[in-house]
Design an enzyme around this catalytic site. Structure first.
Site, short mmCIF file in Angstrom:
data_model
loop_
_atom_site.label_atom_id
_atom_site.label_comp_id
_atom_site.label_asym_id
_atom_site.label_seq_id
_atom_site.Cartn_x
_atom_site.Cartn_y
_atom_site.Cartn_z
N TYR A 1 40.37 -50.82 -48.52
CA TYR A 1 39.50 -50.24 -47.48
C TYR A 1 38.98 -48.87 -47.89
O TYR A 1 38.40 -48.15 -47.09
CB TYR A 1 40.27 -50.13 -46.15
CG TYR A 1 40.50 -51.45 -45.47
CD1 TYR A 1 41.29 -52.43 -46.07
CD2 TYR A 1 39.95 -51.73 -44.24
CE1 TYR A 1 41.51 -53.65 -45.45
CE2 TYR A 1 40.17 -52.95 -43.61
CZ TYR A 1 40.95 -53.89 -44.22
OH TYR A 1 41.17 -55.10 -43.61
N LYS B 1 52.33 -57.78 -53.69
CA LYS B 1 51.99 -58.72 -54.76
C LYS B 1 52.21 -57.97 -56.08
O LYS B 1 51.31 -57.86 -56.93
CB LYS B 1 50.52 -59.18 -54.57
CG LYS B 1 50.10 -60.34 -55.45
CD LYS B 1 50.62 -61.67 -55.00
CE LYS B 1 50.14 -62.77 -55.93
NZ LYS B 1 50.90 -64.02 -55.81
N ASP C 1 52.16 -64.06 -50.67
CA ASP C 1 51.86 -65.50 -50.60
C ASP C 1 53.08 -66.26 -50.06
O ASP C 1 52.96 -67.15 -49.22
CB ASP C 1 51.39 -66.05 -51.95
CG ASP C 1 52.21 -65.55 -53.13
OD1 ASP C 1 52.93 -64.54 -52.98
OD2 ASP C 1 52.15 -66.17 -54.21
N ASP D 1 46.22 -56.53 -42.34
CA ASP D 1 45.14 -57.08 -41.52
C ASP D 1 45.27 -58.61 -41.46
O ASP D 1 45.24 -59.23 -40.38
CB ASP D 1 43.80 -56.67 -42.16
CG ASP D 1 42.61 -57.01 -41.29
OD1 ASP D 1 42.80 -57.23 -40.09
OD2 ASP D 1 41.49 -57.06 -41.82
#
Ligand code: NAD
Length: 345
Positions: A125, A172, A206, A230
């Site tokens: 962002y 991740k 994931d 988000d």
């Protein structure tokens, strides 16, 4: 008793409908609030050429608290999101999104009672996008030690304050070894100060997605970067029955802005059928922030009574035949009843 001034930002799309419902519910519960209505989003853009005018930011800074509806951000063109700007300008670094199974609306996903803690100021962002060559775009993910430590600290403090037992960092870092690696390391470092009081673990984003839909009850407080936060918020909201049920709050050192997870929902805007519960529950969080724990509890219990005992009054997203207005009326009546005859439940 002097009144607390609270900036009321209806936003656009379904915002004005659901924020008005929340304002009525809060007023029925009775905290001494003086509302300061102001425009942001499409309405403000058309009027002032800016979806987040400077005078609105000044007023929120002055009051310290706002109740906000969603605003529309043009897709793949147009102005920068007013929401992202609001959070950055006011230093609202922490987004808190409790996601809890609602009585009467149990889903096949099992019981859920988790809190998403989302870093609000950086990550993808950052708005740093460049066309480095025709057909080649870079979008820069910014992760800093300062912001990562700050949000991790917030998550552990939140867990302690609200009697939560575990913080799970989501990342991740197997792929983004440096960026997500730093976020994870900061969370690990911060966890050491809470050893024996709040436990800590981590999960790949994931794997989290799969584990959430198979056994969501295993999670307590989820600590995430901006984008994962988000996405996972919307996923978690879907698991309890939809975006119309999930409240939220954005906190910074000087201000707090309360808003639901959902967006401006242009597909149903103006039809009078938007579910106001998410913003009503956000407003309950606001009451708690203002020190009115009675209103916080009263509003939450009133919503639960209606979802449990009056399914027919719910909006169409929850398979009811009610409207925003009729559902808000029912919650207002329940709040007023509980105010007159306090019940211990
Ligand atoms: P959305 O949350 O507006 O809608 C997704 C789906 O959920 C739609 O089908 C919608 O009808 C439904 N929905 C959402 N809230 C609901 C409610 N209260 N009651 C019943 N149904 C509801 O997401 P979107 O369509 O991806 O985004 C629309 C716009 O909102 C975009 O411009 C986006 O940028 C903006 N947005 C703003 C905020 C914010 O202001 N904080 C947050 C998310 C999205």
């Amino acid at each position: 008793m002097s009144k607390q001034r609270v900036v009321l930002l209806p936003g656009d799309g379904i915002g004005p409908e659901v924020v008005e419902a929340a304002r009525r519910v809060v007023d029925a519960s009775g905290p001494p609030i003086e509302w300061v209505p102001m425009e942001i989003g499409t309405v403000a853009f058309e009027k002032y050429g800016d979806a987040l005018p400077a005078h609105v930011l000044d007023e929120v800074r002055k009051c310290g608290v706002a109740l906000k509806g969603p605003t529309t951000t043009p897709i793949a063109k147009g102005h920068v999101s007013a929401n992202v700007r609001l959070r950055k300008e006011l230093g609202l670094f922490a987004s808190i999104r409790p996601v809890k199974t609602v009585p009467g609306l149990e889903t096949p996903y099992g019981h859920m009672d988790l809190v998403v803690v989302r870093e609000n100021t950086e990550d993808l962002y950052s708005g740093l996008e460049n066309e480095v060559a025709p057909g080649v775009i870079t979008s820069i993910k910014v992760i800093t030690e300062v912001a990562s430590r700050r949000i991790a600290h917030f998550a552990f403090e939140y867990a302690l304050r609200w009697g939560r037992h575990r913080v799970t960092a989501v990342h991740k870092a197997n792929i983004m070894k440096k960026a997500d690696g730093l976020f994870l390391e900061c969370a690990r470092q911060e966890s050491l100060a809470y050893a024996g009081r709040v436990s800590f673990d981590d999960v790949l984003v994931d794997a989290l997605a799969m584990k959430l839909v198979t056994n969501p009850s295993q999670y307590d407080v989820l600590l995430l970067e901006n984008l994962y936060g988000d996405i996972v918020s919307d996923l978690a909201a879907g698991l309890i029955g939809g975006l119309g049920l999930a409240p939220g709050a954005n906190y910074g050192p000087d201000c707090a802005v309360f808003e639901a997870i959902h967006g401006s929902a242009s597909d149903i805007a103006g039809k009078g059928i938007a579910n106001p519960i998410a913003v009503i529950l956000s407003a309950a969080m606001m009451c708690h922030h203002l020190g009115d724990t009675e209103s916080y509890l009263r509003i939450r219990k009133s919503v639960r009574t209606i979802t449990r005992d009056h399914r027919e009054l719910l909006t169409p997203d929850l398979k009811g035949s009610g409207t925003t207005r009729s559902l808000a009326d029912a919650i207002v009546r329940e709040v007023e009843r509980r105010r007159r005859e306090p019940v211990d439940d």
